[in-house]
Write an enzyme that holds these catalytic residues in place. Structure first.
Site, short mmCIF file in Angstrom:
data_model
loop_
_atom_site.label_atom_id
_atom_site.label_comp_id
_atom_site.label_asym_id
_atom_site.label_seq_id
_atom_site.Cartn_x
_atom_site.Cartn_y
_atom_site.Cartn_z
N ASP A 160 0.88 -1.17 0.00
CA ASP A 160 0.00 0.00 0.00
C ASP A 160 0.92 1.23 0.00
O ASP A 160 2.14 1.11 0.17
CB ASP A 160 -0.90 0.00 1.25
CG ASP A 160 -1.82 1.22 1.32
OD1 ASP A 160 -2.34 1.63 0.27
OD2 ASP A 160 -2.02 1.77 2.42
N SER A 161 0.27 2.39 -0.13
CA SER A 161 1.05 3.63 -0.07
C SER A 161 1.59 3.87 1.35
O SER A 161 2.57 4.58 1.52
CB SER A 161 0.17 4.81 -0.46
OG SER A 161 -0.93 4.88 0.43
N CYS A 193 -4.35 -1.57 -1.92
CA CYS A 193 -4.53 -0.14 -2.17
C CYS A 193 -5.51 -0.01 -3.32
O CYS A 193 -5.28 -0.54 -4.41
CB CYS A 193 -3.18 0.47 -2.53
SG CYS A 193 -3.29 2.18 -3.07
N GLU A 238 -3.21 8.67 8.52
CA GLU A 238 -1.75 8.54 8.70
C GLU A 238 -1.28 9.36 9.91
O GLU A 238 -0.25 9.06 10.49
CB GLU A 238 -0.99 8.95 7.42
CG GLU A 238 -1.17 7.98 6.26
CD GLU A 238 -0.35 6.67 6.36
OE1 GLU A 238 0.72 6.66 6.98
OE2 GLU A 238 -0.82 5.65 5.81
N CYS A 266 -11.08 2.63 0.10
CA CYS A 266 -9.68 2.97 0.39
C CYS A 266 -9.33 2.16 1.63
O CYS A 266 -10.10 2.13 2.59
CB CYS A 266 -9.53 4.47 0.66
SG CYS A 266 -7.89 4.93 1.26
N HIS A 294 -7.33 2.64 3.90
CA HIS A 294 -7.14 3.40 5.13
C HIS A 294 -8.46 3.55 5.91
O HIS A 294 -8.45 3.73 7.13
CB HIS A 294 -6.62 4.82 4.83
CG HIS A 294 -5.16 4.88 4.52
ND1 HIS A 294 -4.62 4.38 3.36
CD2 HIS A 294 -4.12 5.40 5.23
CE1 HIS A 294 -3.31 4.59 3.37
NE2 HIS A 294 -2.98 5.20 4.49
#
Ligand code: DGL
Length: 263
Positions: A12-13, A75, A152, A184, A186
């Site tokens: 993932d990012s 992702c 994040e 997403c 996240h």
């Protein structure tokens, strides 16, 4: 009968893809996992398909050096720009198609909302996947570029995050969706806050959960409920100040020391 132990790469990012890793670990704890968070180049959700494609190839190349049997693209933004999953030397799984299938099965009113990054929304990959399964379904999309930085930062239950969520979700609530895709990886970390905004009646589909069954099916693996210690190697492309806050929220254990790598 002992199960085969697979090496599975996940990328993932940043830290959001840990939500996918958790789902994989819960159903197949015997496997060895290699997690790559490309924190140096986060966010992916504002990048163009051409740039993302370069990142994807570099991430895949890195995970292949770990001799993985399969790779999970944890992702949505990256998944949204991969046109052909069969072009890689090992099986590669994306998070979008399984979530679209789950949403179509779940939505009785045929009104599905999607929240995701700008890239995922502009690629319309969810819309295409859903309408290829059922063209009568109405799909409503909302890009939420502020959510990934909030996650994040580990601002998971913060008044500011709640306000931002309220603003992003109100158009979908007005559209009377009965099913909401967290498009997403996240966003599952914001689930309690999202639930507060949308109320109890909307079905929430997490793109972090749906891909796991696909992986199990591919390798003909049963769900394994054994309680095993996690075999997870963690690689980041830059230091992440939130790792020690976010990792225990997902795995209920301290984060392993990440190895920093340069791609
Ligand atoms: N977690 C990722 C996704 O599912 C990427 C978020 C980002 O880096 O913008 O889209």
């Amino acid at each position: 009968m002992s199960l085969p132990i697979l090496k599975i790469g996940v990328f993932d990012s940043g830290l959001g893809g840990l939500t996918v890793l958790k789902s994989l670990f819960e159903k197949a704890p015997q496997n060895q996992y290699f997690y790559l968070g490309d924190t140096a180049r986060l966010p992916y959700g504002s990048k163009s398909p051409k740039v993302l494609r370069k990142y994807i190839d570099q991430n895949v190349q890195f995970l292949l050096t770990k001799k993985v049997d399969a790779i999970v693209v944890a992702c949505n933004s990256a998944s949204s720009v991969i046109e052909n999953l069969n072009e890689f030397p090992v099986p590669v799984f994306d998070v979008i198609k399984p979530s679209a299938r789950a949403a179509v099965t779940t939505s009785l009113e045929e009104r599905i909302g999607i929240i995701a990054t700008r890239t995922t929304i502009s690629q319309k990959t969810y819309v295409k996947a859903i309408q290829s399964l059922n063209p009568l379904i109405s799909v409503f999309q909302q890009a939420c570029p502020l959510l990934v930085p909030l996650v994040e930062e580990a601002w998971l239950e913060d008044p500011i995050t709640n306000l931002v969520l309220y603003r992003y979700l109100s158009a979908l609530l007005q559209a009377q969706v009965d099913t909401l895709i967290l498009g997403c990886t996240h966003y599952p970390l914001l689930l309690p806050a999202i639930r507060k905004v949308v109320g109890p009646d909307i079905n929430i589909i997490s793109s972090a959960n749906c891909v796991v069954d696909e992986v199990l099916l591919h390798f003909k693996l049963p769900i394994n409920n054994e309680k095993l210690d996690a075999k997870i190697e963690l690689y980041l492309t830059d230091a992440s100040p939130s790792l020690d806050t976010i990792y225990p929220k997902i795995f209920f254990s301290p984060a392993p020391q990440p190895e920093l790598i340069y791609l």
